[in-house]
Design an enzyme around this catalytic site. Structure first.
Site, PDB file in Angstrom:
ATOM      1  N   LYS A  37     -61.313 -72.318  54.945  1.00  9.73           N
ATOM      2  CA  LYS A  37     -62.427 -72.545  55.872  1.00  9.73           C
ATOM      3  C   LYS A  37     -63.160 -71.232  56.126  1.00  9.73           C
ATOM      4  CE  LYS A  37     -59.258 -71.759  59.630  1.00  9.73           C
ATOM      5  NZ  LYS A  37     -58.177 -72.332  60.405  1.00  9.73           N
ATOM      6  N   TYR A 258     -76.884 -42.779  68.503  1.00  6.41           N
ATOM      7  CA  TYR A 258     -77.418 -43.489  69.676  1.00  6.41           C
ATOM      8  C   TYR A 258     -76.574 -43.204  70.911  1.00  6.41           C
ATOM      9  CZ  TYR A 258     -80.569 -46.485  66.955  1.00  6.41           C
ATOM     10  OH  TYR A 258     -81.565 -46.966  66.166  1.00  6.41           O
TER      11      TYR A 258
HETATM   12  C1  PLP Z   1     -56.919 -71.761  60.115  1.00  6.58           C
HETATM   13  C2  PLP Z   1     -55.777 -72.697  60.136  1.00  6.58           C
HETATM   14  C3  PLP Z   1     -54.655 -72.460  59.341  1.00  6.58           C
HETATM   15  C4  PLP Z   1     -54.415 -71.150  58.611  1.00  6.58           C
HETATM   16  O1  PLP Z   1     -53.998 -70.198  59.576  1.00  6.58           O
HETATM   17  P1  PLP Z   1     -53.605 -68.688  59.209  1.00  6.58           P
HETATM   18  O2  PLP Z   1     -53.196 -68.096  60.502  1.00  6.58           O
HETATM   19  O3  PLP Z   1     -54.839 -68.048  58.680  1.00  6.58           O
HETATM   20  O4  PLP Z   1     -52.532 -68.747  58.201  1.00  6.58           O
HETATM   21  C5  PLP Z   1     -53.687 -73.456  59.287  1.00  6.58           C
HETATM   22  N1  PLP Z   1     -53.812 -74.606  60.010  1.00  6.58           N
HETATM   23  C6  PLP Z   1     -54.869 -74.837  60.823  1.00  6.58           C
HETATM   24  C7  PLP Z   1     -54.933 -76.093  61.608  1.00  6.58           C
HETATM   25  C8  PLP Z   1     -55.873 -73.886  60.933  1.00  6.58           C
HETATM   26  O5  PLP Z   1     -56.897 -74.092  61.762  1.00  6.58           O
END
Ligand code: PLP
Length: 372
Positions: A37, A258
């Site tokens: 994702k 800055y």
């Molecule tokens: C993002 C996510 C993962 C992966 O998590 P990591 O901490 O990056 O390994 C797994 N399950 C769900 C439901 C998630 O939202």
């Protein structure tokens, strides 16, 4: 590749595949669905999916839109869609594309009971075992499972999943409790099980399940608030680099950047490098944060601007044009994340979205069918 801006996020696909192997061994026979994702945490969703397509048993994305992009690119693996569907039209799309949406509230079951999805649909029931973000109450599991099985809309039994709130922390108590709540809520019910993210998988919780869903560890980030990714045999996948534009000598008392927030304590060389928050290198990075100039450690001084950072080059040999590494192969992204009290996910998502990406390393040959 032509460059509007010199900042580069180099993505090492060989390292990605190596990390997948580490996680597959840890999974102890369970299927591994990499979480890709948010554009694979900034590493490029399609490129990562294609690099892993001969290894991964499936993939995890947040939205139907992300899953649709994967299907259009010819990814044929199973795809779990965490946010599921919000309407019958979306449920039908999920069925048509053979996606596996997550049901996290009872009204999504109502949608399936009221209307036809066309093709049968494979779904996951998300159980809130203690994180209190998304998911149904453990007490609802039996009833919703029964309703889903009776709906006539499913392909197979619904799977069961949950997500850990604190598996990254040293105290295992909440994770153990979540595993126990999950076990009790699903006892005797037919369907696949999926519990662990990266920290759940590598943290020695023995959570079990048929499918694990690692994300950050795949990209070489440390899934824990303690220790280092390298201790688990993980390799950094993203290396963020840019070029040194100038090296200037300033006298004691010269204020840099800055807000004139940093003052040279003595006559010293100051480097200016071509990266800033416009490239996803956060403005809140404080003075003292390390970078590498030609492999030598230097520190940020003054404020991060939109296109530029300023560096303390005392004791560093450097010339304009030299490479500056912000994080990656030689400087763990977790060290930079700690400097601003965040996690590596935050940094790679931002830099991956803004800096130009380049891909290195081996990936299997793929044929991508025309989109349509
Ligand atoms: C993002 C996510 C993962 C992966 O998590 P990591 O901490 O990056 O390994 C797994 N399950 C769900 C439901 C998630 O939202």
């Amino acid at each position: 590749m032509d460059a509007l801006r010199p900042a580069r996020a180099r993505i090492d696909l060989t390292a990605l595949r190596h990390n997948f192997g580490v996680l597959k061994s840890a999974a102890d026979g369970a299927k591994v669905f990499p979480a890709i994702k948010a554009d694979a945490y900034g590493h490029g969703m399609l490129a990562c999916a294609q690099a892993l397509r001969d290894l991964a048993d499936g993939f995890v994305v947040a939205t139907l839109g992300e899953a649709e992009v994967l299907r259009k690119a010819g990814i044929t693996q199973r795809i779990m869609v965490l946010q599921g569907f919000a309407s019958l039209a979306e449920a039908r799309l999920a069925a048509r594309l053979m996606l596996e949406p997550v049901i996290h509230q009872a009204w999504q079951v109502d949608i399936l009971e009221r209307g036809h999805t066309g093709l049968p649909l494979r779904v996951w029931l998300k159980i809130d075992t203690g994180m209190h973000r998304m998911g149904i109450e453990p007490e609802q599991v039996g009833v919703l499972h029964k309703r889903l099985m009776a709906s006539g809309r499913l392909r197979g039994a619904p799977g069961f999943m949950t997500h850990f709130a604190c598996a990254d922390e040293p105290d295992p108590a909440l994770t153990r409790r979540q595993i126990e709540v999950f076990r009790r809520a699903t006892e005797g019910l037919e369907g696949e099980r999926s519990l662990s993210n990266s920290a759940g998988l590598l943290g020695g919780f023995d959570a079990g399940g048929d499918i694990v869903r690692p994300g950050i560890a795949l990209y070489g980030g440390n899934p824990f608030v303690y220790g280092q990714a390298a201790e688990h045999g993980l390799r950094p996948v993203m290396t963020l680099t840019t070029r040194l534009l100038a090296v200037r000598e300033h006298p004691a008392g010269a204020a840099i950047g800055y807000g004139a927030t940093w003052t040279c304590p003595e006559a010293m060389p100051v480097g200016i490098a071509a990266i800033g928050y416009g490239d996803g290198y956060p403005r809140r990075i404080p003075p003292g944060t390390p970078v590498l100039v030609n492999g030598q450690r230097a520190a940020i001084i003054g404020r991060v601007s939109m296109d530029l950072i300023t560096l303390d080059l005392r004791g560093v040999e450097a010339r304009p044009g030299d490479e500056v590494e912000l994080w990656g192969r030689a400087l763990p992204v977790d060290e930079v994340a700690q400097a601003i009290g965040t996690i590596s996910y935050d940094l790679t998502c931002a830099a991956g979205a803004h800096a130009a990406r380049e891909y290195l390393g081996e990936a299997p040959a793929v044929t991508v069918p025309a989109a349509g």
